[in-house]
Design a protein around this motif. Structure first.
Motif, mmCIF file in Angstrom:
data_model
loop_
_atom_site.group_PDB
_atom_site.id
_atom_site.type_symbol
_atom_site.label_atom_id
_atom_site.label_comp_id
_atom_site.label_asym_id
_atom_site.label_seq_id
_atom_site.Cartn_x
_atom_site.Cartn_y
_atom_site.Cartn_z
ATOM 1 N N ASP A 476 -29.867 -45.493 7.003
ATOM 2 C CA ASP A 476 -28.915 -46.240 8.705
ATOM 3 C C ASP A 476 -28.194 -46.802 8.131
ATOM 4 O O ASP A 476 -26.902 -46.909 9.317
ATOM 5 C CB ASP A 476 -30.245 -46.556 9.297
ATOM 6 C CG ASP A 476 -30.763 -45.731 10.377
ATOM 7 O OD1 ASP A 476 -30.555 -44.525 9.623
ATOM 8 O OD2 ASP A 476 -31.314 -46.167 10.934
ATOM 9 N N THR A 477 -28.801 -47.293 6.686
ATOM 10 C CA THR A 477 -27.643 -49.107 7.053
ATOM 11 C C THR A 477 -26.718 -48.679 6.001
ATOM 12 O O THR A 477 -25.081 -48.454 5.965
ATOM 13 C CB THR A 477 -28.468 -50.176 6.096
ATOM 14 O OG1 THR A 477 -29.781 -50.426 6.608
ATOM 15 C CG2 THR A 477 -27.859 -51.183 5.358
ATOM 16 N N LEU A 478 -26.373 -47.777 4.855
ATOM 17 C CA LEU A 478 -26.016 -46.971 4.375
ATOM 18 C C LEU A 478 -24.824 -46.343 4.718
ATOM 19 O O LEU A 478 -23.823 -46.299 5.031
ATOM 20 C CB LEU A 478 -26.585 -45.965 2.896
ATOM 21 C CG LEU A 478 -27.324 -46.925 1.971
ATOM 22 C CD1 LEU A 478 -28.410 -45.806 0.861
ATOM 23 C CD2 LEU A 478 -26.325 -46.981 1.001
ATOM 24 N N LEU A 479 -25.005 -45.055 6.072
ATOM 25 C CA LEU A 479 -24.984 -44.399 6.903
ATOM 26 C C LEU A 479 -23.028 -45.614 7.512
ATOM 27 O O LEU A 479 -22.364 -44.695 8.205
ATOM 28 C CB LEU A 479 -25.115 -43.623 7.813
ATOM 29 C CG LEU A 479 -26.165 -42.464 6.424
ATOM 30 C CD1 LEU A 479 -26.980 -41.452 7.982
ATOM 31 C CD2 LEU A 479 -24.812 -41.525 6.658
ATOM 32 N N GLU A 480 -23.901 -46.387 8.142
ATOM 33 C CA GLU A 480 -23.115 -47.655 8.988
ATOM 34 C C GLU A 480 -21.783 -48.260 7.795
ATOM 35 O O GLU A 480 -20.919 -48.172 8.627
ATOM 36 C CB GLU A 480 -24.022 -48.417 9.535
ATOM 37 C CG GLU A 480 -25.164 -48.266 10.505
ATOM 38 C CD GLU A 480 -26.030 -49.080 10.828
ATOM 39 O OE1 GLU A 480 -25.936 -49.981 10.228
ATOM 40 O OE2 GLU A 480 -27.063 -49.175 11.518
#
Length: 557
Positions: A476-480
């Motif tokens: 999630d963090t990486l995609l954001e």
């Protein structure tokens, strides 16, 4: 001089006359050949505006309106011929330093195909139409949080809630509709307007007319060069689409030389062709996978089971057997045609029934009396029996592929029940409710690696596209971060991490990326394959297609 030559020839013997006239003929031929050689050496062939191209398509146009385009491929194909994306109409576009706003300045003197001015008011009107919930625009989710302001007749400012590194792609795909045509039509009647079949656009071609049978079937759709097109005019003067009820009719029409070309994603498209043709294969940014819904079956919630299913998926055999060159195997969430693809991540993703069996054995899944693996925890027995939802798309052979997987997965003790469904109904009855164990489905990426909609945990419920109901906080963090990062280099590092994490979790059995086959008569030139996002993208360079050439003298350097 001539008389003396004539007298001399008259005194020649028959043999001498033959030799003399043969020498003259050879001299003339040699001179002509030398002249032609010099002509071709100093000239080059260039396309000229001429003729008509006729494409065969299966289906019917329904709603040729970029703000309302649905899943009908015919509508999308025609829209791509009749409209340009916003950035093609722009003289300049740029983001603010913080990435929260983008300014677009339109080119001067833009006009619609009917000669009316095209201004920033049309852009604002298009956004208003898309963002009006009552219009049910498929683009609503893409543009719902964007604020568009008219700065002048040519300038528009778009304001975002959060920075989006790929916003230029959204702008490039945005096709503007004319306010002077649709502005006075009540929203409730927007889809009923005749202008949805007789459109006014801004692309390389303009609508001229269509022919319709008494039963309502549109047989021919006629386009002509748009005199107000902002780019280089197409070389093919008239573009006509002939509509058919099935592919066999298209093939017969091509063999009778009634159409110039057609396209498709399946193998059969060239098998019955008798007329001369050239074929063009376009790679795509689409891929298909079997997505595992962990929340509907305890077996799929087990990492070893998901890994074994992925190992036992013989994707290379699927590609070779089912598609014979019209697909590529894929091992993860980013196809090789998209930025950020890292082949090193997938080196260990190899097909192996034996390895899959070892993984299940090590995790305690044993074969039951029926040959299906099971595992008991306390009083609960879990059996590896799953339902697999499959869209019925004949040209992609998805049901056949599902049966192929079923046979391989049976070898490792997994039982699959295939449930074929009409592709148009799956979204409403299956995807919205997330009511499935597994689903064989396709994801379509844009020309960028923004895959948040497919793998972020916030997209686990409809209208999100996270079909595996996948949840991983690191991902999630990486995609954001990827969405906000304008730097391709550092973005690539995050993309590699995302691919590694998703592949390690095995939320899906990734299968193949289809390729698009286009067939055209040998009298058509200028078609060059490139990576397309949808089938309508094949017309992105239609202005470069041509039928005839002329020779012009080369410029001296």
């Amino acid at each position: 001089m001539f008389n003396r030559l004539q007298n001399m020839v008259q005194n020649f013997s028959i043999l001498e006359k033959r030799i003399f006239f043969s020498a003259i003929a050879l001299a003339i031929i040699a001179s002509f050949a030398l002249g032609m050689s010099l002509f071709y050496k100093n000239t080059k062939a260039v396309p000229v505006i001429s003729g008509e191209y006729i494409e065969g398509m299966v289906g019917q146009p329904v709603l040729i309106n970029p703000a309302l385009l649905g899943i009908n491929d015919i509508d999308r194909d025609l829209a791509n011929l009749l409209w340009e994306g916003l950035l093609s109409l722009a003289e300049e576009y740029k983001p603010s330093v913080d990435g929260l706003s983008w300014t677009v300045i339109l080119k001067k003197d833009l006009k619609w195909s009917d000669g009316e001015p095209l201004t920033s008011d049309d852009v604002i009107f298009t956004l208003d139409t898309i963002q009006d919930l009552g219009n049910r625009s498929p683009l609503f989710l893409t543009w719902q949080s964007i604020v568009a302001e008219r700065m002048s007749e040519r300038e528009i400012r778009f304001t975002l809630k959060t920075p989006y590194a790929f916003f230029a792609d959204n702008l490039n795909e945005l096709q503007i509709i004319p306010q002077h045509i649709f502005g006075s039509i009540p929203g409730a009647n927007l889809r009923l307007s005749n202008f949805n079949l007789e459109p006014v656009g801004n692309g390389p071609y303009a609508f001229r007319k269509y022919d319709k049978r008494k039963d309502g079937f549109i047989t021919d759709y006629y386009l002509e060069t748009n005199p107000y097109f902002v780019g280089n005019p197409p070389f093919i003067k008239n573009f006509r689409v002939k509509f058919f009820s099935n592919f066999n009719e298209v093939l017969s029409a091509f063999n009778r030389l009634e159409i110039s070309g057609f396209g498709g994603s399946g193998l059969a498209e060239t098998s019955g062709i008798k007329a001369g043709f050239s074929s063009y294969i376009f790679d795509t940014t689409r891929y298909y996978a079997v997505f595992f819904n962990r929340g509907t079956h305890a077996g799929l919630d087990n990492a070893a089971v998901r890994q074994a299913l992925a190992l036992a998926s013989n994707k290379q055999s699927i590609v070779d057997t089912m598609f014979r060159g019209l697909a590529k195997k894929i091992d993860g969430p980013i196809p090789e045609t998209v930025e950020g693809f890292d082949p090193a991540i997938y080196e260990k993703e190899v097909f192996s029934i034996e390895e899959a069996q070892k993984v299940l054995d090590a995790a305690g899944w044993v074969l039951g009396d029926s040959g299906v693996r099971e595992k008991t925890s306390g009083k609960i027995k879990t059996i590896l029996e799953f339902n697999l939802i499959v869209p019925q798309i004949p040209e992609l052979k998805l049901v056949e592929i599902a049966n192929f997987l079923k046979e391989d997965w049976a070898k490792i003790g997994v039982k699959i029940t295939i449930i074929p469904m009409d592709a148009a109904q799956i979204n409403e009855t299956v995807i919205k409710t997330r009511n499935y164990h597994m689903i064989l489905f396709g994801n379509v990426l844009k020309n960028n690696p923004d895959i948040l909609a497919f793998w972020h945990s916030s997209e686990r419920t409809s209208p999100g596209l996270n079909l595996s109901i996948y949840e991983n906080r690191k991902v999630d963090t990486l995609l954001e971060n990827i969405r906000k990062n304008p730097d391709p280099t550092s973005r690539g590092i995050d993309l590699a991490k995302v691919q590694s994490l998703i592949v390690a979790d095995h939320p899906a059995a990734f299968l193949f990326s289809p390729r698009y086959l286009y067939v055209a008569s040998n009298s058509v030139y200028g078609i060059s394959p490139f990576v397309i996002t949808t089938r309508s993208s094949r017309f992105d360079h239609v202005t470069e297609w041509y039928l005839k050439t002329k020779r012009v003298f080369k410029r001296s350097s």
